[in-house]
Write a protein that holds these residues in place. Structure first.
Motif, PDB file in Angstrom:
ATOM      1  N   ALA A  71       0.818  -1.211   0.000  1.00 37.48           N
ATOM      2  CA  ALA A  71       0.000   0.000   0.000  1.00 37.48           C
ATOM      3  C   ALA A  71       0.854   1.265   0.000  1.00 37.48           C
ATOM      4  N   ALA A  72       1.903   1.280   0.830  1.00 37.57           N
ATOM      5  CA  ALA A  72       2.698   2.494   0.979  1.00 37.57           C
ATOM      6  C   ALA A  72       3.805   2.594  -0.066  1.00 37.57           C
ATOM      7  N   GLY A  73       4.498   1.475  -0.307  1.00 38.03           N
ATOM      8  CA  GLY A  73       5.644   1.518  -1.206  1.00 38.03           C
ATOM      9  C   GLY A  73       5.302   1.364  -2.665  1.00 38.03           C
ATOM     10  N   GLY A 150       8.356  -0.024   3.914  1.00 38.69           N
ATOM     11  CA  GLY A 150       7.111   0.743   3.916  1.00 38.69           C
ATOM     12  C   GLY A 150       7.265   2.098   4.582  1.00 38.69           C
ATOM     13  N   LEU A 151       8.016   2.145   5.686  1.00 36.00           N
ATOM     14  CA  LEU A 151       8.228   3.424   6.376  1.00 36.00           C
ATOM     15  C   LEU A 151       9.062   4.377   5.535  1.00 36.00           C
ATOM     16  N   LYS A 156       9.035   9.342   2.179  1.00 39.81           N
ATOM     17  CA  LYS A 156       9.144  10.008   0.882  1.00 39.81           C
ATOM     18  C   LYS A 156       7.840  10.691   0.511  1.00 39.81           C
ATOM     19  N   ILE A 157       6.729  10.007   0.743  1.00 38.10           N
ATOM     20  CA  ILE A 157       5.424  10.602   0.453  1.00 38.10           C
ATOM     21  C   ILE A 157       5.215  11.848   1.311  1.00 38.10           C
ATOM     22  N   ARG A 158       5.567  11.739   2.580  1.00 41.83           N
ATOM     23  CA  ARG A 158       5.437  12.884   3.489  1.00 41.83           C
ATOM     24  C   ARG A 158       6.284  14.058   3.022  1.00 41.83           C
ATOM     25  N   SER A 159       7.498  13.776   2.577  1.00 38.33           N
ATOM     26  CA  SER A 159       8.375  14.842   2.101  1.00 38.33           C
ATOM     27  C   SER A 159       7.809  15.523   0.866  1.00 38.33           C
ATOM     28  N   GLU A 172       1.260  11.407   9.256  1.00 39.78           N
ATOM     29  CA  GLU A 172       2.196  11.285  10.372  1.00 39.78           C
ATOM     30  C   GLU A 172       1.612  10.434  11.498  1.00 39.78           C
ATOM     31  N   ARG A 173       0.314  10.593  11.751  1.00 38.43           N
ATOM     32  CA  ARG A 173      -0.317   9.750  12.776  1.00 38.43           C
ATOM     33  C   ARG A 173      -0.289   8.284  12.370  1.00 38.43           C
ATOM     34  N   LEU A 174      -0.514   8.038  11.063  1.00 41.15           N
ATOM     35  CA  LEU A 174      -0.450   6.661  10.565  1.00 41.15           C
ATOM     36  C   LEU A 174       0.958   6.093  10.728  1.00 41.15           C
TER      37      LEU A 174
END
Length: 255
Positions: A71-73, A150-151, A156-159, A172-174
């Motif tokens: 899901a994340a990567g 995944g983290l 990267k998505i957050r950045s 960020e909470r996730l």
């Protein structure tokens, strides 16, 4: 669910009692520690609950981390992951089932002389390494790698979102939730593996200390438990014809 069913094994051991789970009778009707769990129904039940659901829970951890990574990567959607759920179930249930069947066929189920629980590798170092330590370490390593990947993808998505001026509070909470859950799983799992490695590295001492503690004791609080716990240790020492319980518990000569 797997962890809950895993814990049922301890309730079964508590309900049935030590002797009915971990002890069997030899030809002379002397209680001895179970070496082949199939001979005792209680021992077999405890082993199946502990091993099958314990390994299944570790595999579900791997699958959980895999889906987080997808899901994340790899940006998989919920529907795409859901389409592969049948494969996840097959892996999580079939792999422990195959290992459980192999252990039963090889008659490697044995009892622990300390806890009275039946598992694999209590009396055989190779079985403990191959069927317990190696799989648990492999599952933990794979799951941790998926978590880290995944983290990294989430960071990267957050950045990228921060560069675009978008809010990242929910993301960020996730990330915090995933991080906390990962620590709550990996730390106890690593501790368990570390305990097994310590036991393997001091195998001779673990096998010898109960035997040495009870040879020559003249007053045992529970003869059945004592015979069950230490009969096999003396078989290893004296060969196929172990001394009778009375000889093992005979008080040392005075003077």
């Amino acid at each position: 669910m797997c962890c809950n069913l895993y814990s049922v094994a301890y309730l079964v051991r508590l309900t049935l009692g030590r002797e009915r789970v971990s002890c069997d009778l030899d030809a002379a009707a002397v209680p001895i520690l179970v070496q082949e769990g199939l001979k005792s129904t209680g021992c077999a039940i405890v082993f199946l609950l502990l091993y099958f659901f314990g390994m299944a829970s570790s595999l579900w951890w791997v699958i959980l981390t895999l889906t987080w990574f997808l899901a994340a990567g790899l940006k998989w959607g919920h529907e795409a992951i859901e389409m592969h759920s049948s494969y996840f179930h097959i892996a999580a249930w079939a792999i422990p089932a195959v290992k459980t069947i192999v252990i039963l066929i090889m008659r490697l189920v044995d009892a622990d002389d300390l806890t009275g629980l039946c598992y694999v590798g209590n009396q055989q170092q190779e079985a403990l390494t191959g069927f317990v330590v190696a799989p648990l370490a492999t599952y933990l390593l794979i799951g941790t790698l998926f978590i880290c990947a995944g983290l990294v993808a989430l960071f990267k998505i957050r950045s990228n979102l921060q560069k675009d001026g978008a809010k990242t509070d929910k993301l960020e909470r996730l990330m915090v939730k995933i991080g906390v859950f990962s620590v709550l799983y990996t730390v106890p799992a690593s501790t368990v593996i570390g305990c097994y490695l310590y036991q393997l590295s001091h195998w001779g001492e673990f096998r010898a200390s109960p035997r040495d503690s009870y040879v020559g004791i003249g007053d045992a609080s529970d003869l059945h438990v004592t015979a069950c716990r230490h009969h096999i240790r003396h078989v290893d020492l004296v060969g196929k014809n172990p001394p009778h319980l009375a000889a093992l518990l005979r008080p040392p000569a005075q003077g």
